[in-house]
Design an enzyme around this catalytic site. Structure first.
Site, PDB file in Angstrom:
ATOM      1  N   LYS A   1       0.906  -1.286  -0.070  1.00  0.00           N
ATOM      2  CA  LYS A   1       0.088  -0.061   0.014  1.00  0.00           C
ATOM      3  C   LYS A   1       0.882   1.271   0.013  1.00  0.00           C
ATOM      4  O   LYS A   1       1.999   1.113   0.482  1.00  0.00           O
ATOM      5  CB  LYS A   1      -1.047  -0.010   1.221  1.00  0.00           C
ATOM      6  CG  LYS A   1      -0.167  -0.074   2.201  1.00  0.00           C
ATOM      7  CD  LYS A   1      -1.231  -0.135   3.721  1.00  0.00           C
ATOM      8  CE  LYS A   1      -0.236  -0.383   4.832  1.00  0.00           C
ATOM      9  NZ  LYS A   1      -1.450  -0.164   6.317  1.00  0.00           N
TER      10      LYS A   1
ATOM     11  N   TYR B   1      17.877  30.032   5.694  1.00  0.00           N
ATOM     12  CA  TYR B   1      16.824  30.713   6.087  1.00  0.00           C
ATOM     13  C   TYR B   1      17.026  31.128   7.584  1.00  0.00           C
ATOM     14  O   TYR B   1      17.342  30.068   8.177  1.00  0.00           O
ATOM     15  CB  TYR B   1      15.576  30.078   5.886  1.00  0.00           C
ATOM     16  CG  TYR B   1      15.115  30.312   4.433  1.00  0.00           C
ATOM     17  CD1 TYR B   1      14.562  31.445   3.911  1.00  0.00           C
ATOM     18  CD2 TYR B   1      14.777  28.915   3.598  1.00  0.00           C
ATOM     19  CE1 TYR B   1      14.030  31.532   2.727  1.00  0.00           C
ATOM     20  CE2 TYR B   1      14.485  29.103   2.228  1.00  0.00           C
ATOM     21  CZ  TYR B   1      14.192  30.284   1.796  1.00  0.00           C
ATOM     22  OH  TYR B   1      13.549  30.443   0.419  1.00  0.00           O
TER      23      TYR B   1
END
Length: 357
Positions: free
Chosen positions: A35, A256
């Protein structure tokens, strides 16, 4: 040329892990859980390798099973969340997909929807996870309905799921196993309870069929053990390359927010991978990548498309050098711990722009 960020999937590692599973659960049937795009490893890459070597593939839904069929793979598929509408039943039976039944609505749809061929079903019982499954006292009625329905294959299976198998010391595990083993309703031809963690920790839970997921892909289901501890080999290698290198003066802030700086001149490498590719943004200081046969620390914040590494002590590393973000050398379990999450999540959050190779 293309952006170097990619996944390298190792078929030999997949087969090694399957061999380990069969060694731990000798004589048991295997449902390989594929899955969520084979836990991020790519169902296109994984399913053909396992085809014919296992009893069935486990998927979440009809769409995932159809994607496997489209590959020309013939191994049966089992829909672990069953159908989401009565219309899906005819598609399932036409493609010989087995369905898990876990609530009354699904059973009603099945009984009221005549099918051209007998459909294979598994019944899920809730033994303590309280997520999906019939209550134990409902099983007799469920079995009665299935046995009288002419379009239900009578090789009916019974399954449950352990809530705490990744914490073997928890008493809930043995409580659930005991409840499951005590179910004596006739008619169930095969039983399954063991996921990856239970295959390893609770051999008495293996029943007729085991359902390996994360361990198949070479990742440990336990917080205190890694793949190597369990004799597993990582199937996924998350790779990129260094796209730029800069020599910075002392106290130059990197990335950042300027969250990292050095009190001496530094050499910073830029790697073409970031949280837009599925690498976690929130990681602890000095989380490693693997470059030229050694670990190198990430510095500064991970951005959407890039991350930065400290090459000050590694003058031989150059632009274009390959970088392993996780895989054979830097296990995904380490990155997950650094990010405060689990390996399952990291594998499954790889973004679509990362190509398979």
């Amino acid at each position: 040329m293309s952006r170097p960020t990619r996944l390298v999937i190792e078929p030999s590692a997949l087969l090694h892990n399957l061999s380990q599973i069969k060694h731990l659960a000798p004589g048991k049937k295997v449902i390989a859980m594929v899955k969520a795009n084979a836990y991020g490893c790519g169902v296109r890459e994984v399913a053909p390798v396992l085809d014919g070597r296992i009893e069935a593939f486990g998927v979440a839904c009809l769409e995932e099973a159809l994607a496997i069929r489209a590959l020309g793979v013939e191994t049966p598929c089992i829909l672990f969340q069953g159908v989401f509408s009565s219309d899906e039943l005819s598609v399932a039976v036409e493609n010989d997909f087995a369905c898990v039944l876990h609530h009354a609505q699904q059973l009603e749809w099945l009984i009221k929807t005549p099918l051209p061929y007998p459909i294979k079903v598994w019944v899920k019982v809730n033994t303590g996870m309280h997520r999906l499954g019939f209550k134990i006292h409902e099983l007799q009625k469920v079995m009665g309905a299935l046995q009288t329905c002419t379009w239900v294959d009578k090789s009916i299976g019974l399954m449950t799921h352990l809530a705490c198998a990744d914490e073997p010391h928890r008493p809930e595990n043995q409580q659930q196993i005991s409840l499951f083993q005590e179910i004596s309703i006739p008619g169930f031809r095969q039983r399954s309870i063991a996921n990856s963690a239970a295959i390893i920790s609770f051999p008495d839970s293996q029943a007729d069929v085991v359902r390996p997921g994360i361990m198949l892909y070479g990742v440990s289901p336990f917080a205190n053990q890694n793949a190597h501890d369990l004799g597993l080999i990582p199937v996924m290698r998350f790779m990129s390359a260094i796209s730029a290198i800069h020599d910075n003066p002392s106290f130059a802030q990197v990335g950042y927010g300027g969250t990292w700086k050095s009190d001496k001149p530094s050499r910073i490498g830029v790697v073409a991978a970031g949280y837009g590719d599925g690498y976690p943004r929130h990681i602890s200081e000095k989380t490693p990548v693997w470059v030229r046969g050694r670990e190198v620390s990430i510095v500064g914040r991970v951005s959407m498309d890039m991350l930065t590494i400290d090459l000050t002590e590694h003058p031989d590393i150059e632009i274009g050098d390959e970088v392993e973000l996780w895989g054979t050398h830097v296990l995904v379990e380490r990155i997950a711990k650094s990010a405060g999450t689990v390996g399952y999540e990291l594998l499954c959050q790889i973004s679509e722009r990362v190509r398979y190779k």
